[in-house]
Design a protein around this motif. Sequence first.
Motif, PDB file in Angstrom:
ATOM      1  N   ARG A 147       0.383  -1.071  -0.285  1.00  0.00           N
ATOM      2  CA  ARG A 147      -0.109   0.001   0.034  1.00  0.00           C
ATOM      3  C   ARG A 147       0.566   1.125   0.508  1.00  0.00           C
ATOM      4  N   ARG A 148       2.053   1.162   0.964  1.00  0.00           N
ATOM      5  CA  ARG A 148       3.637   2.488   0.738  1.00  0.00           C
ATOM      6  C   ARG A 148       3.332   2.806  -0.077  1.00  0.00           C
ATOM      7  N   ALA A 149       3.871   1.574  -0.898  1.00  0.00           N
ATOM      8  CA  ALA A 149       4.325   1.688  -2.543  1.00  0.00           C
ATOM      9  C   ALA A 149       3.735   2.366  -3.360  1.00  0.00           C
ATOM     10  N   LEU A 150       2.423   1.653  -3.594  1.00  0.00           N
ATOM     11  CA  LEU A 150       1.527   2.115  -4.088  1.00  0.00           C
ATOM     12  C   LEU A 150       1.223   4.004  -4.057  1.00  0.00           C
ATOM     13  N   ALA A 151       1.059   4.076  -2.971  1.00  0.00           N
ATOM     14  CA  ALA A 151       0.739   5.085  -2.522  1.00  0.00           C
ATOM     15  C   ALA A 151       2.047   6.688  -2.995  1.00  0.00           C
ATOM     16  N   GLU A 152       3.479   5.944  -3.151  1.00  0.00           N
ATOM     17  CA  GLU A 152       4.641   7.219  -3.122  1.00  0.00           C
ATOM     18  C   GLU A 152       4.344   6.825  -4.886  1.00  0.00           C
ATOM     19  N   ARG A 153       4.006   6.292  -5.516  1.00  0.00           N
ATOM     20  CA  ARG A 153       3.245   5.795  -6.646  1.00  0.00           C
ATOM     21  C   ARG A 153       2.421   7.146  -7.667  1.00  0.00           C
ATOM     22  N   ASN A 154       1.543   7.531  -6.587  1.00  0.00           N
ATOM     23  CA  ASN A 154       0.851   8.273  -6.896  1.00  0.00           C
ATOM     24  C   ASN A 154      -0.823   7.832  -7.817  1.00  0.00           C
ATOM     25  N   ILE A 155      -0.096   5.400  -7.847  1.00  0.00           N
ATOM     26  CA  ILE A 155      -1.417   4.852  -7.957  1.00  0.00           C
ATOM     27  C   ILE A 155      -2.550   5.380  -7.601  1.00  0.00           C
ATOM     28  N   GLY A 156      -3.738   5.042  -8.882  1.00  0.00           N
ATOM     29  CA  GLY A 156      -5.428   5.431  -7.980  1.00  0.00           C
ATOM     30  C   GLY A 156      -5.983   4.219  -8.539  1.00  0.00           C
ATOM     31  N   THR A 157      -5.417   3.954  -9.733  1.00  0.00           N
ATOM     32  CA  THR A 157      -6.606   2.918 -10.582  1.00  0.00           C
ATOM     33  C   THR A 157      -5.418   1.555 -10.423  1.00  0.00           C
ATOM     34  N   LEU A 158      -5.769   0.646 -10.107  1.00  0.00           N
ATOM     35  CA  LEU A 158      -5.104  -0.347 -10.075  1.00  0.00           C
ATOM     36  C   LEU A 158      -5.913  -1.627 -10.594  1.00  0.00           C
ATOM     37  N   GLU A 159      -5.399  -2.302 -11.477  1.00  0.00           N
ATOM     38  CA  GLU A 159      -5.445  -3.720 -12.077  1.00  0.00           C
ATOM     39  C   GLU A 159      -5.027  -4.560 -11.754  1.00  0.00           C
ATOM     40  N   ILE A 160      -5.635  -6.013 -10.566  1.00  0.00           N
ATOM     41  CA  ILE A 160      -4.804  -6.775  -9.487  1.00  0.00           C
ATOM     42  C   ILE A 160      -4.674  -8.326 -10.569  1.00  0.00           C
ATOM     43  N   LYS A 161      -3.295  -8.576 -10.960  1.00  0.00           N
ATOM     44  CA  LYS A 161      -4.016 -10.354 -11.887  1.00  0.00           C
ATOM     45  C   LYS A 161      -3.003 -10.703 -10.574  1.00  0.00           C
ATOM     46  N   LYS A 162      -3.299 -11.712 -10.494  1.00  0.00           N
ATOM     47  CA  LYS A 162      -2.990 -12.567  -9.491  1.00  0.00           C
ATOM     48  C   LYS A 162      -2.951 -14.552  -9.594  1.00  0.00           C
ATOM     49  N   ARG A 163      -2.122 -15.395  -9.233  1.00  0.00           N
ATOM     50  CA  ARG A 163      -1.972 -16.343  -9.798  1.00  0.00           C
ATOM     51  C   ARG A 163      -1.020 -17.010  -8.388  1.00  0.00           C
ATOM     52  N   GLY A 164      -1.902 -18.201  -8.068  1.00  0.00           N
ATOM     53  CA  GLY A 164      -0.794 -19.554  -7.285  1.00  0.00           C
ATOM     54  C   GLY A 164      -0.437 -18.547  -5.847  1.00  0.00           C
ATOM     55  N   VAL A 165      -1.542 -17.245  -5.276  1.00  0.00           N
ATOM     56  CA  VAL A 165      -1.536 -17.429  -4.451  1.00  0.00           C
ATOM     57  C   VAL A 165      -3.065 -17.017  -3.819  1.00  0.00           C
ATOM     58  N   ASP A 166      -3.489 -16.828  -2.156  1.00  0.00           N
ATOM     59  CA  ASP A 166      -5.065 -16.925  -2.649  1.00  0.00           C
ATOM     60  C   ASP A 166      -5.579 -15.832  -1.469  1.00  0.00           C
ATOM     61  N   ILE A 167      -5.535 -14.856  -2.831  1.00  0.00           N
ATOM     62  CA  ILE A 167      -6.085 -13.972  -2.270  1.00  0.00           C
ATOM     63  C   ILE A 167      -7.369 -13.041  -3.337  1.00  0.00           C
ATOM     64  N   ASP A 168      -8.190 -12.538  -3.089  1.00  0.00           N
ATOM     65  CA  ASP A 168      -9.352 -11.634  -3.701  1.00  0.00           C
ATOM     66  C   ASP A 168      -8.775 -10.329  -4.113  1.00  0.00           C
ATOM     67  N   PRO A 169      -8.537 -10.513  -5.123  1.00  0.00           N
ATOM     68  CA  PRO A 169      -8.517  -9.096  -6.346  1.00  0.00           C
ATOM     69  C   PRO A 169      -9.247  -8.196  -5.294  1.00  0.00           C
ATOM     70  N   ALA A 170     -10.369  -7.712  -5.241  1.00  0.00           N
ATOM     71  CA  ALA A 170     -11.801  -6.918  -5.267  1.00  0.00           C
ATOM     72  C   ALA A 170     -11.506  -6.367  -4.002  1.00  0.00           C
ATOM     73  N   SER A 171     -11.072  -6.930  -3.170  1.00  0.00           N
ATOM     74  CA  SER A 171     -11.121  -6.991  -1.392  1.00  0.00           C
ATOM     75  C   SER A 171      -9.881  -5.799  -1.272  1.00  0.00           C
TER      76      SER A 171
END
Length: 414
Positions: A357-381
């Motif tokens: 979260r801190r790294a994305l904030a430092e890069r001024n990122i407000g819109t994020l597309e999240i892609k995932k494989r091999g990890v147990d994460i819900d991108p929307a949450s």
Amino acid sequence: MIDPLDPPALAAPGWEELLTEPGLALLTEVSERLAEPGVTAGQLNTQLRKREVDPALIAAALTQAELRMKARSKFGELADALLFTQAGLEQATRARVARTHAERFVRAGCRSVADLGCGIGAESLALLAAGVTPHAVELDPYTATLATHNLATLGRKLGRPVPAAVRADAESFDLAGIDGAFLDPARRTAGHRDTRRVASPDDYSPSLAFAFAVAQRMPTGVKLGPGLDRDLIPADAEAQWISVDGQVVETGLWFGAAARDGIRRAALVMRGESEAHELTAAADAEDAEVRELGEYLYEPDGAVIRARLIGDLGRSLDAGMLSDRIAYLTSDTLTKTPFAQAFRVLDELPSKEKELRRALAERNIGTLEIKKRGVDIDPASLRKRLKLKGKQSATVFLTRDARGGHIALLAERC
């Protein structure tokens, strides 16, 4: 064969009246009026009620007009002359995909094909357009009536006579004198709307055992869902996964002369109205070697993943697997391919949520597309928890590296 004098299964009120001349005329009027700027379904309903049109028929016509509009994405302009049920439209093959099915039967030399479990007739329409005589068979009487209407509509346009759809159980239909067969085993419970998918291949109708038995007799195609258990694929079948605009839409199993020599696995990737590319092999491909992260990351098309041809794709791109058994490829060079989306890796970010979260904030990122494989994460949450603010957009891959560790990769589309 079901007795044609049996009383038909009940359709929703007003729907049978749609098939009468006055009903079709009303449907044409409703469709044309709804296409006018500013005209709403509510306004049209009120106007027709003032004319003392049967409310059930009004509701049926309005629903059918809406289904026709939705059907244009599958059937193009022809949709405006066809009739649908909600379930029938959902399950119907896209016209472009159905044409590829019909072309197989043409190449196999089939002059007539039984469409066993034809639904509203999408496959039969493609066969008819390809010059093959379809013998449409449908258990549900109302759906069979719609299929007859749809085939007659295209038949008139082409100037060709068409056999009416037969109301029958596919497994009891006499195939004598017919050259080939196509089956789309129902993956849902019966009905015209609000259907649900069945849980087991044993519940398919017609059964897979019957479909595969037919395939031993004649050129045969069997359309199944993209998530088909691969253990169910017969050894003598050509299995083809098809994606349309990035969405995997079916697994097609082909037998006899409808299958291609030397091909047992295929991934057909379609884009737009005319673009199509295919990756084929004699068997599942061995995965490419796992390698360290390169400058580029490739996300294979879903059809390639389902067909297990990732290894062949990786070798064609001079790419390796980012991690064992995870469907991401990586390379130091960019190679254009229709079988994968390519991304340039910009940075490796911390994989722990707070640090990410801190790294994305430092890069001024407000819109994020999240892609995932091999990890147990819900991108929307996760996206909500990251509390993104900023004017920049980016893509993050959450996955594993060559050593199996969790990684977060910031990337941009090539």
